[in-house]
Design a protein around this motif. Structure first.
Motif, PDB file in Angstrom:
ATOM      1  N   GLN A 219       0.825  -1.222   0.000  1.00 46.86           N
ATOM      2  CA  GLN A 219       0.000   0.000   0.000  1.00 46.86           C
ATOM      3  C   GLN A 219       0.852   1.262   0.000  1.00 46.86           C
ATOM      4  O   GLN A 219       0.456   2.270  -0.570  1.00 46.86           O
ATOM      5  N   ASP A 222       1.851   1.867  -3.474  1.00 53.32           N
ATOM      6  CA  ASP A 222       0.699   2.367  -4.229  1.00 53.32           C
ATOM      7  C   ASP A 222       0.463   3.850  -3.923  1.00 53.32           C
ATOM      8  O   ASP A 222       0.120   4.645  -4.797  1.00 53.32           O
ATOM      9  N   LYS A 223       0.685   4.201  -2.676  1.00 52.25           N
ATOM     10  CA  LYS A 223       0.519   5.597  -2.257  1.00 52.25           C
ATOM     11  C   LYS A 223       1.490   6.517  -3.014  1.00 52.25           C
ATOM     12  O   LYS A 223       1.119   7.580  -3.506  1.00 52.25           O
ATOM     13  N   HIS A 225       2.776   5.954  -5.863  1.00 47.32           N
ATOM     14  CA  HIS A 225       2.295   5.980  -7.234  1.00 47.32           C
ATOM     15  C   HIS A 225       1.210   7.038  -7.395  1.00 47.32           C
ATOM     16  O   HIS A 225       1.219   7.847  -8.326  1.00 47.32           O
ATOM     17  N   ARG A 226       0.271   7.049  -6.460  1.00 46.78           N
ATOM     18  CA  ARG A 226      -0.840   8.013  -6.545  1.00 46.78           C
ATOM     19  C   ARG A 226      -0.357   9.449  -6.327  1.00 46.78           C
ATOM     20  O   ARG A 226      -0.855  10.382  -6.939  1.00 46.78           O
ATOM     21  N   LEU A 227       0.642   9.615  -5.452  1.00 51.25           N
ATOM     22  CA  LEU A 227       1.201  10.962  -5.246  1.00 51.25           C
ATOM     23  C   LEU A 227       1.851  11.467  -6.537  1.00 51.25           C
ATOM     24  O   LEU A 227       1.655  12.610  -6.946  1.00 51.25           O
ATOM     25  N   LYS A 229       1.178  10.595  -9.489  1.00 55.37           N
ATOM     26  CA  LYS A 229       0.159  10.847 -10.503  1.00 55.37           C
ATOM     27  C   LYS A 229      -0.373  12.288 -10.386  1.00 55.37           C
ATOM     28  O   LYS A 229      -0.603  12.960 -11.389  1.00 55.37           O
ATOM     29  N   GLN A 230      -0.512  12.757  -9.162  1.00 51.03           N
ATOM     30  CA  GLN A 230      -0.950  14.143  -8.952  1.00 51.03           C
ATOM     31  C   GLN A 230       0.095  15.127  -9.486  1.00 51.03           C
ATOM     32  O   GLN A 230      -0.249  16.124 -10.108  1.00 51.03           O
ATOM     33  N   THR A 334      -2.080  16.776  -3.186  1.00 47.63           N
ATOM     34  CA  THR A 334      -1.333  15.615  -2.708  1.00 47.63           C
ATOM     35  C   THR A 334      -1.538  15.414  -1.200  1.00 47.63           C
ATOM     36  O   THR A 334      -1.283  14.330  -0.692  1.00 47.63           O
ATOM     37  N   ILE A 337      -3.550  12.431   0.234  1.00 49.83           N
ATOM     38  CA  ILE A 337      -2.878  11.143   0.008  1.00 49.83           C
ATOM     39  C   ILE A 337      -1.693  11.027   0.966  1.00 49.83           C
ATOM     40  O   ILE A 337      -1.490   9.992   1.602  1.00 49.83           O
ATOM     41  N   VAL A 388       4.644   6.523 -14.511  1.00 51.90           N
ATOM     42  CA  VAL A 388       3.430   7.094 -13.940  1.00 51.90           C
ATOM     43  C   VAL A 388       2.907   8.169 -14.907  1.00 51.90           C
ATOM     44  O   VAL A 388       3.578   9.178 -15.123  1.00 51.90           O
TER      45      VAL A 388
END
Ligand code: ATP
Ligand code: MG
Length: 390
Positions: A219, A222-223, A225-227, A229-230, A334, A337, A388
């Motif tokens: 996780q 994944d976090k 990755h999501r950061l 992406k922003q 961000t 997240i 990403v």
């Protein structure tokens, strides 16, 4: 009749850069960002870049939002393209600008004619369009000195354009015009903000993340990755290198003095990130450090981590308070997240009393029993690469 986006040259951050190259890179970056939304045509006229939708039912709110995140644009406008007919201009100006005009108290109309054969003069156009707006919004007043809303009517060769106040762009320099740098990204609040700030100065970004499974979870990757992406919504796609860090952290735990764990670990991060950056032709590292924020960010500690980096280390947050960093992280979305509670490798094996005044000699002594080169090259080899996308 359709809506377009106008970017005036005066609103580009051009200083010191070649204008033509700059514009080309900017257009390329806009193109990449809005291509998924439909087909567009790009017109470069003397002082303006226009983004003109070709396909029907393109979501112009989304286009505008994305253009607002492309670096290199200080301000831009949305404009309605209509035929060069006064009746059509007068009928559409109040309707098109309703959202801006409804809550304003004062406005003025500025007319510009590049078609000198148009039957009305600029003052006549302003007066007629101003009259149409006043009858649609009787509470408005004209203020030529300091109006809240400036309505611009531009008569060009083929069409007329109506626009209201300009929108604020992302500023900075177009991504790619300053070269490439590698950000050390954790799951925290600071490093995504640091990445955003340096991308704003025209850098293309790569990212390195250190993960220590099983101490850190999928996780937390994944976090990250999501950061990213922003951040990529502004910087464009980012190549992420995820480095397995468990072996190194365990070696440090087993062989080094506890009060230096964090610093030794941070020096490994710098060495590994430098090696990855060199392979990728990236010319600088970026971290989210802020002077004195934690024990590993005192001046002596930073000097010790800097000493093993093979290239410049940019720390755009070095003089910022946490509040200032949080303000930016909320703006680039961000923050929510970042505050999700997953372990970062930095919080594994943290010393109870970390050294805040280390010297290089102390660190070199403490690292003596480790085979640094072997640990670094094995980590670099065992790196996972993902892209990403924004
Ligand atoms: P952040 O909020 O960015 O995590 P921080 O205040 O928690 O920063 P540290 O944990 O000391 O500070 O990390 C300082 C910097 O080191 C981070 O800003 C980041 O650039 C880098 N860093 C920390 N942990 C990692 C990691 N797991 N992977 C890659 N870089 C990291
Ligand atoms: Mg951290």
């Amino acid at each position: 009749m359709k809506e377009i986006i106008l970017i005036k040259n005066g609103e580009l951050a051009l200083k010191g850069l070649n204008r033509a190259t700059f514009e080309d890179v900017l257009i390329k970056n806009i193109r990449k960002r809005i291509k998924p939304l439909g087909e567009f045509e790009y017109r470069k006229e003397q002082s303006t870049v226009s983004v003109v939708p070709i396909s029907d039912d393109i979501d112009m709110d989304e286009v505008s939002k994305r253009v607002g995140r492309v670096f290199g644009i200080a301000r831009y406008s949305r404009a309605l393209q209509v035929s060069k007919c006064m009746d059509e201009i007068k009928a559409n100006a109040p309707k098109y600008l309703e959202n801006q005009l409804r809550f304003a108290r004062t406005f003025k109309v500025e007319a510009k004619r590049s078609d000198k054969k148009f039957p009305l003069t600029s003052p006549e156009i302003s007066a007629e369009v101003g009259g149409a707006i006043l009858s649609a919004f009787p509470n408005l007043k004209v203020d030529v000195r300091n109006p809240e809303i400036i309505v611009t009517v531009e008569i060009r060769e083929k069409f007329a354009f109506i626009r209201g106040n300009q929108l604020v762009g992302a500023g900075g320099l177009p991504t790619g015009t300053s070269g490439k740098a590698t950000v050390l990204i954790s799951g925290g609040i600071d490093s995504p903000v640091a990445a955003f700030m340096m991308a704003k100065r025209g850098l293309t970004l790569n990212a390195v993340h250190f993960a220590s499974p099983p101490y850190t979870s999928p996780q937390s990757e994944d976090k990250v990755h999501r950061l990213l992406k922003q951040v990529a919504a502004y910087s464009g796609s980012i190549t992420l290198f995820t480095v397995g860090f468990t072996e190194i952290q365990e070696a440090i735990r087993d062989n080094c003095p506890e009060d230096m764990f964090t610093l030794i670990m941070r020096r490994f991060m710098m060495r590994i990130a430098s090696a990855i950056a060199e392979k990728e032709d990236s010319k600088a590292l970026i971290t989210g450090e802020s002077l004195g924020q934690v024990a590993s960010q005192t001046l002596p500690a930073i000097a010790c981590t800097d000493a093993v980096a093979s290239m410049p280390v940019f720390r755009p947050l070095i003089g910022n308070d946490k509040n200032e960093i949080i303000t930016v992280s909320r703006r680039i979305e961000t923050f929510d997240i970042s505050i999700e509670p997953f372990e970062d490798c930095c919080t594994v094996f943290t010393p109870k009393h970390p050294k805040t005044k280390p010297t290089l000699q102390m660190l070199e002594e403490a690292e003596k029993s480790l085979d640094i080169d072997a640990l670094v090259s094995s980590a670099v080899e065992n790196t996972k690469v993902t892209v990403v996308r924004f």
